[in-house]
Enzyme design. Structure first.
Site, PDB file in Angstrom:
ATOM      1  N   LYS A   1     -57.009 -51.910  33.370  1.00  0.00           N
ATOM      2  CA  LYS A   1     -57.519 -50.660  34.356  1.00  0.00           C
ATOM      3  C   LYS A   1     -58.735 -50.193  33.700  1.00  0.00           C
ATOM      4  CE  LYS A   1     -56.420 -45.937  34.302  1.00  0.00           C
ATOM      5  NZ  LYS A   1     -56.681 -45.521  36.541  1.00  0.00           N
TER       6      LYS A   1
ATOM      7  N   CYS B   1     -64.611 -42.256  39.347  1.00  0.00           N
ATOM      8  CA  CYS B   1     -63.021 -41.778  39.348  1.00  0.00           C
ATOM      9  C   CYS B   1     -62.969 -40.681  39.615  1.00  0.00           C
ATOM     10  CB  CYS B   1     -62.604 -42.113  38.175  1.00  0.00           C
ATOM     11  SG  CYS B   1     -61.284 -40.720  37.849  1.00  0.00           S
TER      12      CYS B   1
HETATM   13  C1  SIN Z   1     -57.258 -42.606  37.908  1.00  0.00           C
HETATM   14  O1  SIN Z   1     -57.096 -43.330  36.794  1.00  0.00           O
HETATM   15  O2  SIN Z   1     -56.978 -41.739  38.123  1.00  0.00           O
HETATM   16  C2  SIN Z   1     -58.228 -43.922  38.858  1.00  0.00           C
HETATM   17  C3  SIN Z   1     -58.798 -44.399  38.653  1.00  0.00           C
HETATM   18  C4  SIN Z   1     -60.299 -44.074  39.350  1.00  0.00           C
HETATM   19  O3  SIN Z   1     -59.715 -44.153  40.896  1.00  0.00           O
HETATM   20  O4  SIN Z   1     -61.064 -45.119  39.499  1.00  0.00           O
END
Ligand code: SIN
Length: 312
Positions: A46, A131
């Site tokens: 992540k 993001c």
């Molecule tokens: C998120 O955690 O909002 C998604 C991450 C991303 O789309 O880069």
């Protein structure tokens, strides 16, 4: 006929081109291990920030018949957690590990990358420039000047191979501008196309409401909604980048879409929404379908068709 799905790139070998999109099944060690023990060819973590984050308020993910909308807001356990996982990772077993990094500031990104460089681990960073879910914070990938500064600073402190996750672009001029910029950085070895299409709005007509809470319902679109945009970004960057790899991400539900991404030029492909909905069994199913399609077409390996999309 035997079909070989292996991929060799970045000095690594993957048994097959599929892995998870960062954000899906990769926030905890338990999830990362699920991907590692699945049929996936690699694992990515992540996107992490320097400090742990809870992310945006829930509900923050919603699936529809055509894909998904999310505004997770980078919930993650913090850089040190993923670096520790990378330290204990069994690289010798042949499944590469990518570490996604999404600092809240350039300094945070540099401090994570400097630490990674000093750890000398064989995991490869994918720096998230895209993001769309941080309220008040625009996507870096849409600001070429900020990208140039970021990439120059990263290249100054990190000498190993790294990649970036890009937002979708929608105009040939923007593809060219971005590719010219990316081509300047030799350490940048791959781009991942695409992150979700930012700030879509899904409405439930029955409840007359948005379906996720953050940003009054705005969120990043994934799944089938984004396939043509993802393919366009993969094809354009595969054509415009010199000596760099493109990782395809967006709208892969079956072997057919994985095939399309590779035909458009992808070296490897990531699975997001489909993995979220189906679980890690998606990897084996999609691989079986890709293998069957290649057999039907008489292709023995991915290089037989990679980047060979025809135009009319
Ligand atoms: C998120 O955690 O909002 C998604 C991450 C991303 O789309 O880069």
């Amino acid at each position: 006929m035997r079909v070989d799905l292996s991929v060799s790139w970045l000095g690594l070998t993957m048994a097959n081109p599929l892995y998870n999109a960062s954000g899906v099944m990769c926030r905890s060690v338990t999830e990362l291990e699920q991907v590692r023990h699945s049929a996936a060819g690699a694992v990515i973590s992540k996107s992490c920030t320097l400090q742990p984050r809870d992310g945006n308020p829930e509900p923050r993910y919603h699936a529809t018949a055509l894909g998904s909308i999310n505004s997770m807001g980078l919930p993650n356990a913090g850089y040190a957690y993923y670096r520790d996982y990378a330290r204990s990772y069994p690289y010798a077993q042949g499944k590469p590990l990518f570490l996604s990094i999404s600092g809240m500031t350039l300094e945070d990104n540099l401090s994570m990358l400097a630490d990674l460089a000093s750890s000398a681990l064989p995991c490869i960073p994918e720096v998230n420039l895209s993001c769309p879910n941080l309220p008040g914070k625009p996507q870096l990938g849409y600001d070429p000047d900020a990208c140039a500064i970021t990439l120059a600073e990263i290249s100054r402190i990190y000498s190993g191979p790294f990649g970036v996750k890009l937002p979708p672009y929608f105009d040939p001029v923007h593809f060219s501008q971005m590719a010219d910029l990316l081509n300047e950085f030799v350490g940048l070895r791959f781009v991942t196309c695409i992150n979700s299409i930012g700030n879509g709005l899904v409405i439930d007509p029955d409840t007359e409401s948005v379906v996720i809470k953050p940003k009054d319902g705005l969120g990043g679109l994934g799944g089938s909604y984004v396939l043509p945009t993802a393919l366009a970004n993969v094809r354009e960057f595969a054509r415009l980048l010199h000596g760099k790899h493109v990782v395809g991400c967006g709208g892969i539900n079956s072997g057919r879409e994985a095939f399309m991404h590779i035909l458009a030029g992808a070296t490897a492909v990531q699975i997001g929404t489909c993995l979220y909905e189906e679980g890690e069994g998606a990897f084996a199913r999609i691989l079986d379908e890709l293998r069957a399609l290649m057999l039907q077409k008489g292709y023995r390996c991915l290089d037989d068709f990679r980047g060979k999309l025809k135009t009319l």
